[in-house]
Design a protein around this motif. Structure first.
Motif, short mmCIF file in Angstrom:
data_model
loop_
_atom_site.label_atom_id
_atom_site.label_comp_id
_atom_site.label_asym_id
_atom_site.label_seq_id
_atom_site.Cartn_x
_atom_site.Cartn_y
_atom_site.Cartn_z
N THR A 1 -26.44 9.11 -7.04
CA THR A 1 -25.06 8.93 -6.39
C THR A 1 -23.91 9.30 -7.34
O THR A 1 -24.28 9.37 -8.56
CB THR A 1 -24.87 7.48 -5.97
OG1 THR A 1 -24.89 6.64 -7.29
CG2 THR A 1 -25.71 7.09 -5.13
N GLY A 2 -22.67 9.49 -6.88
CA GLY A 2 -21.68 9.96 -7.94
C GLY A 2 -21.42 11.30 -8.11
O GLY A 2 -20.89 11.67 -8.97
N VAL A 3 -22.59 12.17 -7.41
CA VAL A 3 -22.56 13.75 -7.67
C VAL A 3 -21.32 14.31 -7.01
O VAL A 3 -20.58 15.24 -7.60
CB VAL A 3 -23.81 14.16 -7.18
CG1 VAL A 3 -23.76 15.77 -7.65
CG2 VAL A 3 -24.98 13.58 -8.06
N VAL A 4 -20.82 13.96 -5.98
CA VAL A 4 -19.93 14.51 -5.05
C VAL A 4 -18.61 13.80 -5.12
O VAL A 4 -18.41 12.53 -5.23
CB VAL A 4 -20.39 14.53 -3.80
CG1 VAL A 4 -19.05 15.06 -2.85
CG2 VAL A 4 -21.40 15.30 -3.53
N HIS A 5 -17.42 14.55 -5.76
CA HIS A 5 -16.23 13.62 -5.67
C HIS A 5 -15.24 14.18 -4.91
O HIS A 5 -14.68 15.33 -5.24
CB HIS A 5 -15.58 13.77 -7.27
CG HIS A 5 -14.66 13.06 -7.65
ND1 HIS A 5 -14.31 11.70 -7.84
CD2 HIS A 5 -13.10 13.64 -7.57
CE1 HIS A 5 -12.99 11.40 -8.06
NE2 HIS A 5 -12.24 12.59 -7.82
N PRO A 6 -14.74 13.63 -3.87
CA PRO A 6 -13.67 14.10 -3.11
C PRO A 6 -12.42 14.06 -3.31
O PRO A 6 -11.92 12.75 -3.92
CB PRO A 6 -13.95 13.43 -1.65
CG PRO A 6 -14.35 12.18 -1.81
CD PRO A 6 -15.27 12.29 -3.30
N ILE A 7 -11.22 14.89 -3.28
CA ILE A 7 -10.04 14.83 -3.64
C ILE A 7 -9.24 14.13 -2.41
O ILE A 7 -9.09 14.94 -1.53
CB ILE A 7 -9.45 16.26 -4.13
CG1 ILE A 7 -10.26 16.79 -5.40
CG2 ILE A 7 -8.04 16.03 -4.51
CD1 ILE A 7 -10.33 16.02 -6.55
N LYS A 8 -9.07 13.06 -2.60
CA LYS A 8 -8.28 12.23 -1.44
C LYS A 8 -6.79 12.00 -1.61
O LYS A 8 -5.96 11.74 -0.68
CB LYS A 8 -8.97 11.07 -1.29
CG LYS A 8 -10.37 10.92 -0.89
CD LYS A 8 -10.78 9.78 -0.37
CE LYS A 8 -12.43 10.10 0.10
NZ LYS A 8 -13.45 8.72 0.21
N GLY A 9 -6.25 12.02 -2.88
CA GLY A 9 -5.10 11.94 -3.22
C GLY A 9 -4.51 10.53 -2.99
O GLY A 9 -3.51 9.97 -2.68
N GLU A 10 -5.33 9.60 -3.23
CA GLU A 10 -5.14 7.86 -2.91
C GLU A 10 -3.94 7.38 -3.87
O GLU A 10 -3.50 6.51 -3.43
CB GLU A 10 -6.34 7.30 -2.72
CG GLU A 10 -7.02 7.70 -1.34
CD GLU A 10 -8.39 7.12 -1.17
OE1 GLU A 10 -8.90 6.58 -2.17
OE2 GLU A 10 -9.06 7.22 -0.04
N SER A 11 -4.28 7.92 -5.13
CA SER A 11 -3.65 7.06 -6.28
C SER A 11 -2.53 8.26 -6.80
O SER A 11 -2.43 7.98 -8.21
CB SER A 11 -4.42 6.86 -7.28
OG SER A 11 -5.43 7.99 -7.58
N GLY A 12 -2.08 9.08 -6.10
CA GLY A 12 -1.04 10.00 -7.02
C GLY A 12 -1.51 11.43 -5.87
O GLY A 12 -2.21 11.64 -5.12
N PRO A 13 -0.76 12.65 -6.43
CA PRO A 13 -0.79 13.85 -5.87
C PRO A 13 -2.34 14.69 -6.11
O PRO A 13 -2.72 14.24 -6.97
CB PRO A 13 0.41 14.61 -6.71
CG PRO A 13 1.20 13.70 -7.46
CD PRO A 13 0.57 12.40 -7.68
#
Length: 986
Positions: free
Chosen positions: A361-373
């Motif tokens: 797990t933790g291999v894939v990191h989606p960019i969601k912008g939940e904590s900033g730009p």
């Protein structure tokens, strides 16, 4: 001893090829049918490769180590499945026992490589797999260290059997409850093989077993290319099943997909599917990986894979390989992989696939912008060295910028389907960050990505892997390979034609028709006494008699066509899309179609999709407002429900919209190039019971659409025009072969359309028995006659299928022949010239029967479908109307209506009269009927004649169409002249 051309020789040849490539022959007698494994081979592998672990077992189980180990292995196979045990081993008695060792990513550890070499791949011929019936055997079984991983049934075309017979054997004769055939617990994949094609399945389920093709493709279509002095399918056992290839497939490709089945938003069950790669997926990923290994970073690749190719899976497999890819010096080729996509579902699929393959797990990191730009989150993820980063098309330029700031790191950038999807317009955000790029050149996200890539110049630490079904020229120039002639081509191709041939998408051009063709077919059928029609044709032919550019009139033809020909498709679930030219156009369509539905009391509901606010007739309209409060984000889900049938769109949902129930498209917009392909391709998704699609195009020409599809299609099948009389000729030609009797056709139709027959076994048997006499007569004919009959039947079935989407034939003879012919065609022995068997879906036949029953288009009584002939002969009185010379018509109209018609108009009317008198059908009708009955036919025919000559006098044509009094006066006088002169001739 087997003969050189029989199935046994074919089997021996495959086994010999595998033995030559390092396999070991494993006798069937070594198989334990109850456990579903080869116990001696399993135990030998463990003892030889893991002696310390075996000693631990012996110590723990004193004298019964072998029995306890096999017992625990069998339980683990039942509980976890073959794939899990081969990949991750068996945990038992405080130790872990590997059941297979896979090739390491690097050559750093020679011990791992030695253990990999110790794997024993076995081949067994005629494996007797059943503990309850020792006579049952499967042709070939492949095993890894004594654990079966594949079975194969072989068929030999030399002895009049083919791949489909092998598939049927799996469906009919292979019990899915046997350990070797049990889903997950037994062999991973089952192959059906002949000399020409390979198909496979990962789950046996009796009649519901679904096979997929595993073919290389030939001339951009399905099937396999010829091989010199070899079988077309030899690539399977000479390439795919070789040790390195086969072990890589087991380790890096096969995996379990879990889909949540939801009801009212709640997950009610989970459905598992074993995923095995199709040939083009396997080939594509391997070729990309090999090139990246050899060339290193800094290279660009374009993959042109049609809709239906399984791009999501191909991308997941590629990403998984690129993350751990090493070169010949055992150095990592890439420090990370960035996936650029607007499909949120790809994020989840990637994570699930990589977890299935690696248990990490933790291999894939989606960019969601939940904590900033998002740009800052992306920069941090790159800095932190996240293995796989998923970002959107909007943040794509930042990938390039941040990669420049990290020149010591190398990245693979995988771009998914590089064009805009449901948003309709390129986002302002995307355009705003395209530094130094001419925004006028940017039409969609594909352009943006290509321009960004070009603007970056060559960046040695970035490799691009771009996936798209329909690449533009600039995309090919940016990411494609030089073709040797100054142009560019994709690195790998899976064409639209191959996807169609293999059944993954439908051919949207098969039933594509322009309005001109549509109208002409309807008109000819309406006027043809040999081809009776039903009420719906009236609405079709009426359309052109009115204003072609009037939305209200187009709405009438669309709704009536949908109700008559589309609504009952796909078991009554079929939906349609109306493609409009703009937002205001969509608003007017939505208003007009809702008004028409309400006026007629029809049970239909529509939705509309457009951006922003539209001002029309002093009112403001929004998508949400016109859809009764349904939010933009909810529209695809709501349209998927049975409540809505028609979606009106303006520059939205024409790309990236996946709705398998979409069957018919009405196009009222100029389309060209890729836009035409992407728009029409919304129809091509498959669904159980969905046999075909239909397009009615009000704006475009066949040639334009054909030209748009040519670069992606492989081969063109569009055809201009259709002559309904040709259908009658084909039916007569079929009768002339004397292969079937009309009585057989009638009895077949009675059974097929009997409402009490719902696919029961008895009904199926009865239907089958009714086509057998025709099949037997066919088999007894000379080969040349067989081919002629087959070709004629095929032409009839295709033409009827097309034309019946335009008109509902009341001629039950044609309907019955079509129904009988579909079943008969399926039963005919396969010709060596046929590319594939058509009409072979029992479910489709059931859906078809339901459609036709619901449409009410066929009745089986002797009187149905007959046309009433003339009932009166010349009963009209010549003195009922005053005789008026045609030369006075213009004068009378001008005087009565205040018009200003000229001698040119008079000449035009004279020509119309001559047209009518030269029409044999009209003349005979005048001679055989009263004035009243003749008027019913003549008045409609006159309107058609006006349309045919409209270009010669557009002013008079417009007056005739717009002014009811003018139309009545002209019609009355011309009708009288034609009637009297025809009577005089008679």
């Amino acid at each position: 001893m087997s003969k050189p051309y029989d199935e046994a020789a074919f089997e021996d040849e495959i086994a010999a090829a595998l033995l030559k490539r390092g396999y070991t022959r494993v006798p069937s007698d070594d198989f334990d049918a109850e456990r579903g494994i080869f116990p001696d081979e399993v135990v030998s592998f463990v003892q030889e490769t893991q002696p310390e672990a075996w000693e631990q077992l012996k110590t723990a189980h004193k004298g019964s180590a072998r029995e306890r180990f096999l017992q625990e292995l069998t339980s683990a196979l039942e509980r976890q499945g073959t794939l899990e045990i081969l990949r991750h081993g068996l945990h038992t008695t405080g130790t872990k026992i590997e059941l297979a060792t896979f090739q390491p990513n690097t050559g750093i550890n020679p011990e791992l490589q030695a253990r990999y070499e110790a794997n024993c791949l076995g081949v067994t011929q005629q494996l007797h797999y059943s503990a309850t019936n020792s006579k049952l055997s499967v042709d070939l079984t492949l095993s890894v260290n004594g654990i079966p991983v594949a079975t194969a049934e072989l068929k030999n075309t030399f002895t009049d059997q083919a791949n489909r017979d092998a598939r049927e054997q799996y469906r009919q004769d292979r019990d899915p409850s046997e350990p070797i055939f049990r889903f997950k617990r037994g062999a991973l994949v089952h192959f059906a093989i002949d000399q020409n094609e390979v198909h496979y399945t990962t789950e046996l389920a009796g009649e519901d077993t679904h096979f997929l093709p595993f073919n290389k493709g030939h001339e951009k279509g399905g099937g396999n290319p010829p091989r010199e002095n070899d079988h077309r399918t030899a690539y399977l056992w000479k390439d795919i099943w070789t040790k390195d290839s086969w072990m890589e497939i087991i380790r890096r490709f096969i995996h379990i997909d879990t889909e949540e089945i939801k009801k009212d938003g709640i997950t009610v069950e989970e459905e598992e599917t074993m995923i095995f790669p199709r040939y083009h997926q396997l080939e594509c990923v391997r070729q990309l990986v090999e090139s990246a290994r050899e060339e290193g970073p800094g290279e660009d690749y374009l993959v042109q894979h049609s809709t239906g190719s399984g791009k999501s899976k191909s991308i997941a497999w590629l990403v998984h390989r690129l993350v751990s890819l090493h070169d010949e010096n055992d150095d990592a080729v890439f420090d990370g992989v960035v996936v650029v996509t607007d499909r949120t579902i790809l994020d989840e699929q990637l994570r699930n696939t990589i977890y299935e393959l690696e248990h990490k797990t933790g291999v894939v990191h989606p960019i969601k912008g939940e904590s900033g730009p998002k740009s800052e989150e992306l920069a941090q993820a790159l800095e932190d060295g996240k293995p796989v980063i998923i970002t959107t098309l909007q943040t794509f330029p930042y990938v390039i910028e941040h990669a420049k700031s990290l020149p010591e790191r190398d990245y693979a950038v995988v771009v998914d389907e590089a064009h805009s999807s449901q948003s309709g317009e390129m986002s302002a955000e995307m355009k705003g960050i395209l530094s130094g790029i001419d925004e006028d050149e940017i039409e969609d996200a594909e352009d943006a990505i290509a321009e960004n890539a070009k603007a970056r110049s060559k960046q040695e630490n970035l490799s691009f892997f771009a996936f798209t079904a329909t690449p533009k020229a600039k995309t090919l120039q940016t990411f494609g390979e030089p073709d040797g002639d100054g142009g560019h081509e994709p690195f790998h191709l899976y064409s639209m034609q191959q996807a169609i041939d293999e059944g993954f998408i439908l051919d949207v051009l098969q039933n594509y028709t322009t309005y001109e063709t549509f109208y002409n077919v309807a008109k000819v059928v309406e006027e043809d006494p040999e081809v009776p029609e039903q009420k719906a044709v009236k609405a079709i032919s009426q359309f052109l008699k009115l204003h072609p550019h009037n939305v209200a009139q187009k709405v009438e033809i669309i709704v009536e066509h949908f109700r008559t020909h589309t609504q009952h498709k796909i078991g009554g679930k079929a939906k349609a899309m109306i493609v409009t030219s703009g937002r205001a156009h969509a608003v007017r369509y939505k208003k007009a179609i809702d008004e028409y539905i309400e006026e007629n009391g029809y049970d239909l509901s529509t939705l509309v999709a457009f951006s922003g606010t539209v001002e029309d007739d002093g009112k403001s309209y929004t998508e949400e407002g016109m859809n009764d409060g349904i939010k933009e984000s909810e529209l695809p889900t709501v349209f998927d429900t049975p409540e809505y049938q028609v979606l009106v769109v303006a520059d939205k949902y024409q790309t990236g919209f996946d709705q398998p129930l979409l069957h018919t498209m009405y196009v009222d917009k100029k389309l060209s190039g890729i836009q035409a392909v992407q728009t029409l391709s919304r129809l091509n998704r498959t669904h159980p019971g969905k046999e075909d699609t239909f397009v009615l195009d009000f704006e475009n020409e066949h040639d334009e659409i054909q030209e748009a599809f040519d670069p992606f299609y492989g081969k063109t099948t569009t055809a201009e025009g259709a002559d309904p009389q040709h259908l009658q000729q084909l039916a007569s030609d079929l009768d002339a072969f004397r292969i079937y009797e009309q009585d057989e056709v009638d009895r077949f139709a009675e059974v097929f359309f009997d409402p009490s027959n719902t696919g029961t076994e008895g009904a199926h048997a009865k239907l089958s028995s009714l086509v057998q006499p025709a099949r037997d007569k066919f088999v007894a004919k000379e080969e040349e006659t067989q081919e002629e009959f087959r070709s004629t039947l095929h032409s009839f079935l295709r033409l009827y299928k097309f034309q019946s989407q335009i008109v509902s034939y009341a001629d039950t003879r044609l309907e019955k022949l079509y129904t009988f012919g579909r079943f008969l065609y399926k039963e005919l022995p396969k010709s060596s010239r046929d590319p594939s068997v058509e009409f072979d879906d029992e479910l489709a036949l059931q859906y078809y029967r339901l459609e036709k029953s619901e449409e009410g288009s066929i009745g089986l009584t002797a009187s149905d479908g007959e046309v009433e002939g003339p009932t009166e002969t010349g009963t009209g009185s010549p003195g009922e109307d005053d005789e008026v010379e045609l030369s006075t018509i213009v004068e009378k109209i001008n005087e009565k209506l205040g018009t200003d018609f000229t001698e040119a108009d008079q000449l035009f009317l004279e020509q119309l009269k001559e047209d009518a008198l030269e029409d044999d059908h009209i003349r005979r009708s005048a001679q055989a009927n009263s004035r009243e009955n003749f008027a019913l036919e003549f008045d409609e025919a006159l309107t058609s004649m006006f349309i045919d000559r409209m270009d010669q006098n557009q002013e008079l044509f417009a007056e005739f169409m717009d002014n009811d009094e003018v139309q009545e006066a002209i019609t009355k006088h011309l009708r009288q002249q034609v009637y009297q002169e025809s009577q005089a001739e008679g």
